[in-house]
Write an enzyme that holds these catalytic residues in place. Structure first.
Site, PDB file in Angstrom:
ATOM      1  N   HIS A  17       0.878  -1.202   0.000  1.00 44.30           N
ATOM      2  CA  HIS A  17       0.000   0.000   0.000  1.00 44.30           C
ATOM      3  C   HIS A  17       0.901   1.233   0.000  1.00 44.30           C
ATOM      4  O   HIS A  17       1.512   1.558   1.011  1.00 44.30           O
ATOM      5  CB  HIS A  17      -0.893   0.005   1.243  1.00 44.30           C
ATOM      6  CG  HIS A  17      -1.850   1.152   1.293  1.00 44.30           C
ATOM      7  ND1 HIS A  17      -3.209   0.984   1.485  1.00 44.30           N
ATOM      8  CD2 HIS A  17      -1.664   2.487   1.167  1.00 44.30           C
ATOM      9  CE1 HIS A  17      -3.796   2.159   1.478  1.00 44.30           C
ATOM     10  NE2 HIS A  17      -2.876   3.104   1.293  1.00 44.30           N
ATOM     11  N   HIS A  42       3.081  14.453   1.757  1.00 41.34           N
ATOM     12  CA  HIS A  42       2.497  15.787   1.561  1.00 41.34           C
ATOM     13  C   HIS A  42       3.600  16.774   1.908  1.00 41.34           C
ATOM     14  O   HIS A  42       4.389  16.522   2.831  1.00 41.34           O
ATOM     15  CB  HIS A  42       1.318  16.031   2.506  1.00 41.34           C
ATOM     16  CG  HIS A  42       0.123  15.182   2.224  1.00 41.34           C
ATOM     17  ND1 HIS A  42      -0.813  15.509   1.268  1.00 41.34           N
ATOM     18  CD2 HIS A  42      -0.302  14.030   2.782  1.00 41.34           C
ATOM     19  CE1 HIS A  42      -1.762  14.586   1.252  1.00 41.34           C
ATOM     20  NE2 HIS A  42      -1.481  13.664   2.156  1.00 41.34           N
ATOM     21  N   ALA A  90      -3.885  14.707   5.708  1.00 40.77           N
ATOM     22  CA  ALA A  90      -3.617  13.431   6.379  1.00 40.77           C
ATOM     23  C   ALA A  90      -2.569  12.668   5.587  1.00 40.77           C
ATOM     24  O   ALA A  90      -2.684  12.551   4.363  1.00 40.77           O
ATOM     25  CB  ALA A  90      -4.894  12.615   6.461  1.00 40.77           C
ATOM     26  N   ARG A 105       2.106   9.591  -5.753  1.00 43.82           N
ATOM     27  CA  ARG A 105       1.733  10.878  -6.378  1.00 43.82           C
ATOM     28  C   ARG A 105       2.198  10.926  -7.834  1.00 43.82           C
ATOM     29  O   ARG A 105       2.394   9.904  -8.461  1.00 43.82           O
ATOM     30  CB  ARG A 105       2.295  12.080  -5.586  1.00 43.82           C
ATOM     31  CG  ARG A 105       2.167  12.003  -4.074  1.00 43.82           C
ATOM     32  CD  ARG A 105       0.766  11.863  -3.571  1.00 43.82           C
ATOM     33  NE  ARG A 105       0.710  12.035  -2.122  1.00 43.82           N
ATOM     34  CZ  ARG A 105      -0.265  11.586  -1.353  1.00 43.82           C
ATOM     35  NH1 ARG A 105      -1.283  10.920  -1.873  1.00 43.82           N
ATOM     36  NH2 ARG A 105      -0.257  11.800  -0.059  1.00 43.82           N
ATOM     37  N   ASP A 141       1.471   2.598   3.540  1.00 42.32           N
ATOM     38  CA  ASP A 141       0.639   3.793   3.374  1.00 42.32           C
ATOM     39  C   ASP A 141       1.499   5.054   3.438  1.00 42.32           C
ATOM     40  O   ASP A 141       1.043   6.104   3.876  1.00 42.32           O
ATOM     41  CB  ASP A 141      -0.482   3.849   4.421  1.00 42.32           C
ATOM     42  CG  ASP A 141      -1.604   4.794   4.003  1.00 42.32           C
ATOM     43  OD1 ASP A 141      -1.618   5.241   2.846  1.00 42.32           O
ATOM     44  OD2 ASP A 141      -2.465   5.084   4.856  1.00 42.32           O
ATOM     45  N   HIS A 201     -10.449   0.929   1.841  1.00 39.49           N
ATOM     46  CA  HIS A 201     -10.248   1.932   2.895  1.00 39.49           C
ATOM     47  C   HIS A 201     -11.459   1.800   3.810  1.00 39.49           C
ATOM     48  O   HIS A 201     -12.541   2.274   3.498  1.00 39.49           O
ATOM     49  CB  HIS A 201     -10.135   3.345   2.324  1.00 39.49           C
ATOM     50  CG  HIS A 201      -9.856   4.365   3.387  1.00 39.49           C
ATOM     51  ND1 HIS A 201      -8.664   5.054   3.473  1.00 39.49           N
ATOM     52  CD2 HIS A 201     -10.594   4.788   4.444  1.00 39.49           C
ATOM     53  CE1 HIS A 201      -8.687   5.846   4.526  1.00 39.49           C
ATOM     54  NE2 HIS A 201      -9.855   5.711   5.133  1.00 39.49           N
ATOM     55  N   HIS A 241       1.557   5.390  -1.657  1.00 35.10           N
ATOM     56  CA  HIS A 241       1.182   6.579  -2.441  1.00 35.10           C
ATOM     57  C   HIS A 241       2.455   7.170  -3.045  1.00 35.10           C
ATOM     58  O   HIS A 241       3.363   7.558  -2.308  1.00 35.10           O
ATOM     59  CB  HIS A 241       0.512   7.627  -1.551  1.00 35.10           C
ATOM     60  CG  HIS A 241      -0.751   7.142  -0.943  1.00 35.10           C
ATOM     61  ND1 HIS A 241      -1.983   7.341  -1.539  1.00 35.10           N
ATOM     62  CD2 HIS A 241      -1.001   6.444   0.195  1.00 35.10           C
ATOM     63  CE1 HIS A 241      -2.931   6.787  -0.786  1.00 35.10           C
ATOM     64  NE2 HIS A 241      -2.360   6.229   0.274  1.00 35.10           N
ATOM     65  N   LYS A 271      -9.286  -0.340  -5.841  1.00 35.57           N
ATOM     66  CA  LYS A 271      -9.295   0.326  -4.538  1.00 35.57           C
ATOM     67  C   LYS A 271     -10.651   0.958  -4.268  1.00 35.57           C
ATOM     68  O   LYS A 271     -11.156   1.723  -5.078  1.00 35.57           O
ATOM     69  CB  LYS A 271      -8.209   1.416  -4.516  1.00 35.57           C
ATOM     70  CG  LYS A 271      -8.183   2.245  -3.248  1.00 35.57           C
ATOM     71  CD  LYS A 271      -7.662   1.459  -2.067  1.00 35.57           C
ATOM     72  CE  LYS A 271      -7.908   2.206  -0.754  1.00 35.57           C
ATOM     73  NZ  LYS A 271      -6.698   2.531  -0.040  1.00 35.57           N
ATOM     74  N   LEU A 295      -4.939   9.047   8.082  1.00 34.69           N
ATOM     75  CA  LEU A 295      -6.242   8.376   8.132  1.00 34.69           C
ATOM     76  C   LEU A 295      -6.071   6.930   7.667  1.00 34.69           C
ATOM     77  O   LEU A 295      -5.404   6.706   6.664  1.00 34.69           O
ATOM     78  CB  LEU A 295      -7.252   9.096   7.237  1.00 34.69           C
ATOM     79  CG  LEU A 295      -7.704  10.460   7.785  1.00 34.69           C
ATOM     80  CD1 LEU A 295      -8.501  11.210   6.738  1.00 34.69           C
ATOM     81  CD2 LEU A 295      -8.508  10.292   9.072  1.00 34.69           C
ATOM     82  N   ASN A 354      -5.212   7.401  -5.902  1.00 33.50           N
ATOM     83  CA  ASN A 354      -5.942   8.640  -5.555  1.00 33.50           C
ATOM     84  C   ASN A 354      -5.210   9.898  -6.011  1.00 33.50           C
ATOM     85  O   ASN A 354      -4.903  10.784  -5.226  1.00 33.50           O
ATOM     86  CB  ASN A 354      -6.261   8.696  -4.044  1.00 33.50           C
ATOM     87  CG  ASN A 354      -5.022   8.695  -3.161  1.00 33.50           C
ATOM     88  OD1 ASN A 354      -3.972   8.184  -3.543  1.00 33.50           O
ATOM     89  ND2 ASN A 354      -5.138   9.262  -1.966  1.00 33.50           N
ATOM     90  N   HIS A 407      -4.532  -0.763   5.854  1.00 33.64           N
ATOM     91  CA  HIS A 407      -4.085  -0.008   7.030  1.00 33.64           C
ATOM     92  C   HIS A 407      -5.023  -0.157   8.240  1.00 33.64           C
ATOM     93  O   HIS A 407      -5.582   0.807   8.720  1.00 33.64           O
ATOM     94  CB  HIS A 407      -3.867   1.468   6.712  1.00 33.64           C
ATOM     95  CG  HIS A 407      -4.910   2.113   5.832  1.00 33.64           C
ATOM     96  ND1 HIS A 407      -6.253   2.040   6.098  1.00 33.64           N
ATOM     97  CD2 HIS A 407      -4.780   2.850   4.709  1.00 33.64           C
ATOM     98  CE1 HIS A 407      -6.898   2.693   5.166  1.00 33.64           C
ATOM     99  NE2 HIS A 407      -6.045   3.194   4.310  1.00 33.64           N
TER     100      HIS A 407
END
Ligand code: DOR
Ligand code: ZN
Length: 350
Positions: A18, A256, A268, A22, A252, A141, A20, A104, A224, A46, A179
């Site tokens: 899992h 950011h 988050a 970007r 996860d 999620h 991210h 997802k 989150l 996402n 998660h």
């Protein structure tokens, strides 16, 4: 030798189930932080706009491959973002062609960039039915979004109100609860032996809600699902170190920029890609369970996803504290690296 006496450990190269990454400048900056230690990762869809169709996934996969550092051997395993308009035929074709590994599910409004997620679960039934037929996993999620449900209860309520009915109607659907943060989720996975697994993040093995809120608010610990009370963290550690095949690592890691985190309404997400393996070795060492680390990071995930475990290895060696940069620079701004709050003694070499 007992686990506590070990000072060196060689394991199969881990995967991150899992992640991210970007896009654009952020992708370019964070990707090497994952490829340094990990062979594969399940890539979250996402983006803005989200990765919905098989064509979107091909485009995103190409951008990830183009951003790989020289010499990196890394396979991005793509996911499709489930919307109420997702076409079951497109999903099945993406799976058959090896373009998408999983789908997802974000309940609409649950987290960062989830506005296109699912509001009415009946509307996605044809997609879920098709996925069950072809054995394609659904990554979930697991949080309800209603404002009247306390944020610390949203995972437990999701299990009762959404996940149980989905799995009852569709017991053949292969589900990964992403998660997980509660004892309730750990118990639910343990009690349901068929077609169910869960990922656990590095940070949820280390922080509880006091870390976020006691002695001053710590935006870099906000993610989150939000970390819960200590009793839940302990249940997660027990699940991770148990060797139980249904629990595996999904960091996860969710970068950011600092300005995006440190504001009146901060984002988050916790960025743990650089130091995850040192953090996990520390957690497993303290728990006297180093010999179970490989199952959690490198064996249980491939087993669930029906993929071979990696042949390459990674070696962890215990020594003087190892330091990681507090931040990495990206073209979009600085991103703070997860601070476990204790010294890390496990050095990673490949
Ligand atoms: O903390 C989180 N950050 N949780 C998520 O589910 C999404 C992620 C992100 O994309 O930043
Ligand atoms: Zn995530």
């Amino acid at each position: 030798m007992t686990d506590k006496q070990m000072t060196s450990l060689t394991i199969r190269r881990p995967d991150d189930w899992h992640l991210h990454l970007r896009d654009g400048a952020m992708l370019q900056a964070v990707l090497p932080e994952t490829t340094r230690h990990f062979a594969r990762a399940i890539i979250m869809p996402n983006l803005v706009p989200p990765v919905v169709t098989s064509a979107d996934a091909v485009g995103y996969r190409d951008r990830i491959n183009a951003a790989l550092p020289d010499g990196a051997v890394f396979e991005p395993l793509m996911t499709l973002y489930l919307t109420e308009d997702t076409d079951p035929d497109d999903v099945a074709a993406a799976h058959a062609a090896g373009i998408a590994t999983a789908v997802k599910l974000y309940p609409a409004g649950a987290t960062t960039n989830s506005a296109s997620g699912v509001r009415d679960f009946d509307k996605v039934r044809p997609v879920l039915d098709r996925m069950a037929e072809i054995g394609m996993p659904l990554c979930v999620h697991g949080e309800v979004t209603s404002s009247n449900i306390d944020i610390f209860d949203r995972e437990a309520v999701f299990i009762d109100k959404i996940l149980k009915p989905i799995r009852k109607k569709n017991p053949d659907l292969r589900v990964v609860m992403e998660h997980v943060t509660t004892e309730d989720a750990v118990d639910y996975v343990r009690d349901n032996h068929k077609n169910l697994a869960a990922t656990i993040t590095t940070h949820h093995l280390i922080i509880n809600r006091n870390h976020i809120l006691a002695g001053g608010i710590k935006p870099h610990y906000y993610c989150l699902p939000v970390a819960k009370r200590e009793q839940h963290r302990i249940a997660l550690v027990q699940a991770a170190i148990s060797g139980d095949k249904r629990f595996f690592l999904g960091t996860d890691s969710a970068p950011h920029t600092d300005p995006a985190k440190l504001q009146t309404c901060g984002c988050a997400g916790i960025f743990s890609a650089p130091n995850t393996m040192s953090c996990l070795a520390e957690v497993f060492d303290v728990a006297g369970a180093l010999k179970k680390l490989e199952a959690f990071t490198s064996l249980n995930g491939p087993n669930f996803y029906k993929l071979p475990a990696n042949e390459q290895t990674l070696t962890l060696t215990k020594g003087d504290p190892v330091t990681y940069p507090a931040q990495i620079d990206t073209g979009d701004g600085p991103v703070t690296v997860f601070d476990p709050g204790f010294p890390l003694h496990w050095h990673v070499s490949t």
